[in-house]
Design a protein around this motif. Structure first.
Motif, PDB file in Angstrom:
ATOM      1  N   GLU A 121      -8.843  -3.644  13.956  1.00  0.00           N
ATOM      2  CA  GLU A 121     -10.141  -3.528  13.284  1.00  0.00           C
ATOM      3  C   GLU A 121      -9.963  -3.260  11.794  1.00  0.00           C
ATOM      4  O   GLU A 121     -10.697  -3.807  10.968  1.00  0.00           O
ATOM      5  N   ALA A 122      -9.001  -2.428  11.442  1.00  0.00           N
ATOM      6  CA  ALA A 122      -8.742  -2.167  10.021  1.00  0.00           C
ATOM      7  C   ALA A 122      -8.293  -3.428   9.302  1.00  0.00           C
ATOM      8  O   ALA A 122      -8.510  -3.583   8.091  1.00  0.00           O
ATOM      9  N   MET A 123      -7.667  -4.356  10.014  1.00  0.00           N
ATOM     10  CA  MET A 123      -7.178  -5.607   9.441  1.00  0.00           C
ATOM     11  C   MET A 123      -8.246  -6.692   9.367  1.00  0.00           C
ATOM     12  O   MET A 123      -7.998  -7.755   8.783  1.00  0.00           O
ATOM     13  N   SER A 124      -9.420  -6.458   9.938  1.00  0.00           N
ATOM     14  CA  SER A 124     -10.383  -7.537  10.156  1.00  0.00           C
ATOM     15  C   SER A 124     -11.517  -7.601   9.137  1.00  0.00           C
ATOM     16  O   SER A 124     -12.451  -8.368   9.321  1.00  0.00           O
ATOM     17  N   GLY A 125     -11.436  -6.838   8.070  1.00  0.00           N
ATOM     18  CA  GLY A 125     -12.509  -6.815   7.093  1.00  0.00           C
ATOM     19  C   GLY A 125     -12.241  -7.686   5.892  1.00  0.00           C
ATOM     20  O   GLY A 125     -11.720  -8.793   5.990  1.00  0.00           O
ATOM     21  N   ARG A 126     -12.579  -7.148   4.700  1.00  0.00           N
ATOM     22  CA  ARG A 126     -12.480  -7.915   3.460  1.00  0.00           C
ATOM     23  C   ARG A 126     -11.124  -7.794   2.770  1.00  0.00           C
ATOM     24  O   ARG A 126     -10.902  -8.415   1.734  1.00  0.00           O
ATOM     25  N   ALA A 127     -10.234  -6.981   3.307  1.00  0.00           N
ATOM     26  CA  ALA A 127      -8.930  -6.781   2.676  1.00  0.00           C
ATOM     27  C   ALA A 127      -7.998  -7.955   2.962  1.00  0.00           C
ATOM     28  O   ALA A 127      -8.096  -8.598   4.011  1.00  0.00           O
ATOM     29  N   VAL A 128      -7.082  -8.221   2.014  1.00  0.00           N
ATOM     30  CA  VAL A 128      -6.098  -9.291   2.210  1.00  0.00           C
ATOM     31  C   VAL A 128      -4.783  -8.757   2.763  1.00  0.00           C
ATOM     32  O   VAL A 128      -3.916  -9.522   3.167  1.00  0.00           O
ATOM     33  N   LEU A 129      -4.640  -7.430   2.792  1.00  0.00           N
ATOM     34  CA  LEU A 129      -3.433  -6.800   3.325  1.00  0.00           C
ATOM     35  C   LEU A 129      -3.825  -5.424   3.849  1.00  0.00           C
ATOM     36  O   LEU A 129      -4.628  -4.719   3.233  1.00  0.00           O
ATOM     37  N   THR A 130      -3.238  -5.049   4.970  1.00  0.00           N
ATOM     38  CA  THR A 130      -3.464  -3.717   5.539  1.00  0.00           C
ATOM     39  C   THR A 130      -2.181  -2.906   5.494  1.00  0.00           C
ATOM     40  O   THR A 130      -1.103  -3.421   5.819  1.00  0.00           O
ATOM     41  N   LEU A 131      -2.316  -1.651   5.092  1.00  0.00           N
ATOM     42  CA  LEU A 131      -1.191  -0.720   5.059  1.00  0.00           C
ATOM     43  C   LEU A 131      -1.331   0.267   6.211  1.00  0.00           C
ATOM     44  O   LEU A 131      -2.365   0.927   6.345  1.00  0.00           O
ATOM     45  N   LEU A 132      -0.298   0.360   7.015  1.00  0.00           N
ATOM     46  CA  LEU A 132      -0.221   1.367   8.074  1.00  0.00           C
ATOM     47  C   LEU A 132       0.785   2.420   7.604  1.00  0.00           C
ATOM     48  O   LEU A 132       1.983   2.131   7.517  1.00  0.00           O
ATOM     49  N   VAL A 133       0.307   3.603   7.262  1.00  0.00           N
ATOM     50  CA  VAL A 133       1.174   4.634   6.688  1.00  0.00           C
ATOM     51  C   VAL A 133       1.680   5.532   7.803  1.00  0.00           C
ATOM     52  O   VAL A 133       0.905   6.233   8.473  1.00  0.00           O
ATOM     53  N   ILE A 134       2.982   5.525   8.022  1.00  0.00           N
ATOM     54  CA  ILE A 134       3.616   6.350   9.032  1.00  0.00           C
ATOM     55  C   ILE A 134       5.085   6.521   8.669  1.00  0.00           C
ATOM     56  O   ILE A 134       5.745   5.568   8.266  1.00  0.00           O
ATOM     57  N   GLN A 162      -7.622  -6.427  -2.951  1.00  0.00           N
ATOM     58  CA  GLN A 162      -8.304  -5.659  -1.908  1.00  0.00           C
ATOM     59  C   GLN A 162      -7.352  -5.349  -0.756  1.00  0.00           C
ATOM     60  O   GLN A 162      -6.777  -6.269  -0.164  1.00  0.00           O
ATOM     61  N   ILE A 163      -7.188  -4.069  -0.451  1.00  0.00           N
ATOM     62  CA  ILE A 163      -6.325  -3.672   0.659  1.00  0.00           C
ATOM     63  C   ILE A 163      -7.070  -2.699   1.564  1.00  0.00           C
ATOM     64  O   ILE A 163      -8.026  -2.038   1.160  1.00  0.00           O
ATOM     65  N   SER A 164      -6.608  -2.650   2.787  1.00  0.00           N
ATOM     66  CA  SER A 164      -7.095  -1.683   3.761  1.00  0.00           C
ATOM     67  C   SER A 164      -5.930  -0.772   4.120  1.00  0.00           C
ATOM     68  O   SER A 164      -4.772  -1.210   4.102  1.00  0.00           O
ATOM     69  N   ALA A 165      -6.219   0.481   4.400  1.00  0.00           N
ATOM     70  CA  ALA A 165      -5.128   1.411   4.705  1.00  0.00           C
ATOM     71  C   ALA A 165      -5.573   2.411   5.755  1.00  0.00           C
ATOM     72  O   ALA A 165      -6.727   2.869   5.748  1.00  0.00           O
ATOM     73  N   LEU A 166      -4.676   2.730   6.673  1.00  0.00           N
ATOM     74  CA  LEU A 166      -4.908   3.830   7.604  1.00  0.00           C
ATOM     75  C   LEU A 166      -3.629   4.636   7.724  1.00  0.00           C
ATOM     76  O   LEU A 166      -2.525   4.079   7.773  1.00  0.00           O
ATOM     77  N   SER A 167      -3.777   5.944   7.715  1.00  0.00           N
ATOM     78  CA  SER A 167      -2.630   6.840   7.729  1.00  0.00           C
ATOM     79  C   SER A 167      -2.551   7.544   9.074  1.00  0.00           C
ATOM     80  O   SER A 167      -3.467   8.267   9.466  1.00  0.00           O
ATOM     81  N   VAL A 168      -1.452   7.304   9.774  1.00  0.00           N
ATOM     82  CA  VAL A 168      -1.197   7.963  11.040  1.00  0.00           C
ATOM     83  C   VAL A 168      -0.351   9.212  10.833  1.00  0.00           C
ATOM     84  O   VAL A 168      -0.460  10.191  11.559  1.00  0.00           O
ATOM     85  N   SER A 169       0.523   9.189   9.813  1.00  0.00           N
ATOM     86  CA  SER A 169       1.315  10.361   9.450  1.00  0.00           C
ATOM     87  C   SER A 169       1.848  10.154   8.046  1.00  0.00           C
ATOM     88  O   SER A 169       1.886   9.031   7.537  1.00  0.00           O
ATOM     89  N   GLY A 170       2.212  11.239   7.400  1.00  0.00           N
ATOM     90  CA  GLY A 170       2.947  11.132   6.148  1.00  0.00           C
ATOM     91  C   GLY A 170       2.130  11.290   4.899  1.00  0.00           C
ATOM     92  O   GLY A 170       2.666  11.650   3.858  1.00  0.00           O
TER      93      GLY A 170
END
Length: 569
Positions: free
Chosen positions: A338-351, A269-277
Motif C-alpha cells: 500500500e505504501a508503494m501504491s500511491g504517487r511516489a516513484v520510489l518507496t523506502l523501507l527503513v529497517i 516524490q518518495i514514500s517511506a515507512l520505518s519499521v526500525s532504526g
C-alpha cells in the motif's frame, strides 16, 4: 579521437613486463580471480615465473597480447611500450614514471594508460591487472568506476555495501595518450556496464568529457561524478554533460547502486515507512533538506493502512510502522504494498539488521520476506534503507539485490544518492559542444554604448532610479580558459550556472529554476541570447561582463550597466 579498447577490456591474453617479484604478485591476483586465458610474463633470464613460461623480451611473445601491464620506469618503460605497439598489442598500462610525450609516441595508436597508473581490475573478465590487495570479485554485470587516485580506487574496491563493480580503473591526470573520458566511453559501451562513476577533481578535456556524455545519453546510461570542489566552470560542465555530482565516496557507491537496479528517478516524490532504526520525522527532515518530497497518502491508501495498523495509528508519509513487526508476513507485505501504491516513484523501507553477535534476526527476516512479496505484487522500485551503514551488512545487501530490492547503507548516504538520481532524472541532456575561444584571442572590452543599444533593441530600457523594490536578477559572464564562458544568473539567494552557447530552452530552464514567472522569463530571455550572440560574434574577446536586470519593474524588464572587463584584466 577514438581508440579501439575491445581487446584491452576483453583480453584473452595478457603480458606482464617487469621484475619477477612484481610479476608473481600480479599472477597471484589473476589466479585468485579465476582468469583462465594466457598469461605471459616477460622477465629476461627467469625461465619460469610462478610456474609459467617466462619470455626474455616482448619480441619473443607468441603474439601481440590483448592487454599488458608494465612495471618498469623511464626509458625502460618507453622501450617496452614501443615493443608492445610493434608486436600489435591491444593496449597497455604503464605503472612506472616516464616521460608522457615519449610514451605517447612509442604507443602510437595502441591504447595506453599511464604513466604512473596503478592498473585496472576487470571483474567481468576476472582479470586484475593490479599488484597488491583489492576487494573485487567476478561479476557478470555491474557499474564501472574511474578514479584519479590509486588509493581511492583500492578503497572503493574494498566496500561492503553489496554494489557489483564490473571494473575499476585508475586514470591519472596528465596521461601519455588515453584520456579519462576515452576510457569512460569504452566502458559505457560495454552492455554489461550499467552506470559509470568518476572521481572528478580533474575532469580532463571538457570536449572529450562531453563526447563521453553523448555516448552515455545514446546508450541510456548515467554518469555520477565524485567532486567536492565548488568551481563554477566544472559544475556547469557536469550539468551540460547530464552528469550528477556527489560529494562523498559513500554517496557515489549508493548512487551507483540505485542506478544499477532502477536507473534514474523521474521525480523527487518518495514514500517511506520505518519499521526500525529511525523516526519518521527525521526521515522527512533529511529528505526535504535534499529536495525530496513525501506526497500524502491517497484516501484508498489511508483506508488500507488503517485496516492493518488500527484506527489510532498516525497515518502520514513517512509512516512510523514499528508495530508492523508484530504482524504476520502477509499483513506486513500488504502494508508495504500500500505504501508503494500511491504517487511516489520510489518507496523506502527503513529497517536495520540487528547485530548478529548479540541478537537474533527473526524480525529482519520476516520484514524482508514481506518486502519481497510486496515488490512482486506492485512491481515498483523498493529500497531497504538502514539508519546506520553498519545496519546493512554485506550478505544482507547482496541477498536484497538478488530480489531487485535496493539496499542502501545509512540514511545520510542514501539521501545523497537519491538527490543525485533525481537530478539525473530531471536533467537537461543533449551534451552539445562549448564555445572556448583560442588561447591567443586578444582581450578587448565590450563597447558599453553598443551593448546598451543591443539591449534596447530587445526592449530592455535603462534601469530607472525609482525601480520597484524586489530581488534583482544579476547576470555575469566570465571567461574560463578551460571551460569557455561561464554564465551565472542569480536572483536573491538562488543561483544557476551554464556554459555558452546555451542549448535550446536552457535559458528558460535556468530562469524558472530561480523562481521567475512565465512573463518575467519571456522578458529576459532575449537579452541573454543577445549578449551571448554578441560575445560569440566578437570571437570571445570580452572577458567579464555584468548586468543587473529587473524583470518585475512594472513595464517589462529593465537593465543596468553594463560593467565589463577584457579577458585577463
Amino acid at each position: 579521437m577514438t581508440r579501439d579498447f575491445s581487446r584491452l577490456l576483453g583480453p584473452r591474453s595478457v603480458a606482464l613486463v617487469g621484475p619477477e617479484a612484481w610479476c608473481h604478485d600480479i599472477i597471484s591476483n589473476i589466479r585468485s580471480m579465476g582468469y583462465v586465458w594466457d598469461i605471459w610474463p616477460v622477465v629476461p633470464g627467469a625461465g619460469h615465473v610462478a610456474g609459467l613460461r617466462a619470455f626474455d623480451d616482448i619480441g619473443h611473445l607468441p603474439a601481440g597480447p590483448d592487454a599488458a601491464i608494465i612495471g618498469l620506469a623511464q626509458g625502460a618503460a618507453v622501450e617496452a611500450v614501443a615493443g608492445l605497439s610493434a608486436k600489435g598489442a591491444g593496449g597497455a598500462i604503464c605503472q612506472g614514471k616516464a616521460d608522457a610525450e615519449a610514451l605517447a609516441a612509442a604507443a602510437g595508436e595502441m591504447p595506453l594508460l599511464g604513466p604512473d597508473c596503478r592498473g585496472m581490475i576487470n571483474a567481468l573478465e576476472r582479470l586484475p591487472l593490479w599488484n597488491g590487495a583489492h576487494g573485487l570479485r567476478p561479476v557478470k554485470r555491474g557499474v564501472a568506476i574511474i578514479s584519479r587516485s590509486a588509493s581511492l580506487a583500492q578503497t572503493l574496491s574494498m566496500h561492503r555495501r553489496g554494489l557489483p563493480i564490473a571494473c575499476i580503473a585508475v586514470a591519472h591526470p596528465g596521461p601519455a595518450q588515453t584520456r579519462m573520458a576515452m576510457l569512460g566511453r569504452a566502458l559505457l559501451e560495454d552492455p554489461r556496464v550499467t552506470a559509470l562513476g568518476i572521481q572528478g577533481e580533474d575532469l580532463g578535456s571538457p570536449e572529450m568529457f562531453l563526447e563521453m556524455a553523448q555516448v552515455a545519453e545514446r546508450l541510456g546510461k548515467s554518469i555520477v561524478v565524485l567532486r567536492a570542489g565548488e568551481e563554477d566552470g566544472a559544475a556547469a560542465l557536469l550539468a551540460r554533460a547530464g552528469a550528477a555530482r556527489v560529494r562523498t565516496p559513500e554517496g557515489l557507491l549508493e548512487a551507483l547502486k540505485m542506478l544499477h537496479v532502477m536507473g534514474v528517478m523521474p521525480a523527487p516524490q518518495i514514500s517511506a515507512l520505518s519499521v526500525s532504526g529511525c523516526a519518521a520525522g527525521l526521515i522527512r527532515e533529511l529528505g526535504q533538506s535534499r529536495g525530496l518530497s513525501f506526497p500524502a497518502f491517497t484516501d484508498l491508501q489511508l483506508e488500507a493502512l488503517r485496516s492493518d495498523l488500527g484506527r489510532d495509528a498516525v497515518l502520514a508519509n513517512p509512516l512510523d510502522a514499528q508495530q508492523a513487526a508484530a504482524l504476520p508476513v502477509a499483513r506486513i507485505a500488504r502494508l508495504i504494498a500500500e505504501a508503494m501504491s500511491g504517487r511516489a516513484v520510489l518507496t523506502l523501507l527503513v529497517i536495520d539488521h540487528p547485530r548478529a553477535d548479540r541478537c537474533d534476526s527473526d524480525i529482519w527476516a520476516k520484514v524482508i520476506e514481506a518486502a519481497i512479496l510486496a515488490k512482486q505484487t506492485v512491481e515498483m522500485p523498493l529500497a531497504v534503507v538502514s539508519a546506520l551503514p553498519e545496519g546493512m551488512p554485506e550478505p544482507q545487501a547482496e541477498a536484497l539485490l538478488a530480489h531487485q530490492l535496493i539496499p542502501l547503507a545509512g540514511l545520510s548516504a542514501a539521501f545523497e544518492a537519491l538527490r543525485a538520481c533525481v537530478k539525473l532524472g530531471g536533467i537537461q541532456r543533449h551534451a552539445s559542444p562549448l564555445f572556448v575561444p583560442p588561447a591567443d584571442t586578444p582581450a578587448v572590452p565590450m563597447d558599453e554604448g553598443q551593448v546598451r543599444a543591443m539591449l534596447a533593441g530587445q526592449g530592455l530600457d535603462p534601469l530607472p532610479a525609482t525601480a520597484s523594490a524586489g530581488p534583482e536578477l544579476r547576470m555575469r559572464l566570465s571567461l574560463d580558459r578551460t571551460y569557455g564562458y561561464v554564465l551565472t544568473l542569480s536572483h536573491g539567494p538562488e543561483r544557476s550556472i551554464a556554459l555558452l552557447p546555451l542549448r535550446g530552452g536552457e535559458a528558460e530552464v535556468m530562469l524558472r529554476s530561480l523562481g521567475l514567472g512565465k512573463e518575467q522569463v519571456a522578458s529576459v530571455v532575449p537579452a541573454l541570447h543577445s549578449v551571448q550572440d554578441h560575445v560569440i560574434a566578437e570571437g570571445g574577446k570580452p572577458g567579464e561582463f555584468e548586468l543587473v536586470l529587473r524583470p518585475d519593474a512594472g513595464r517589462g524588464a529593465h537593465a543596468s550597466g553594463p560593467r565589463n572587463r577584457a579577458a585577463g584584466e
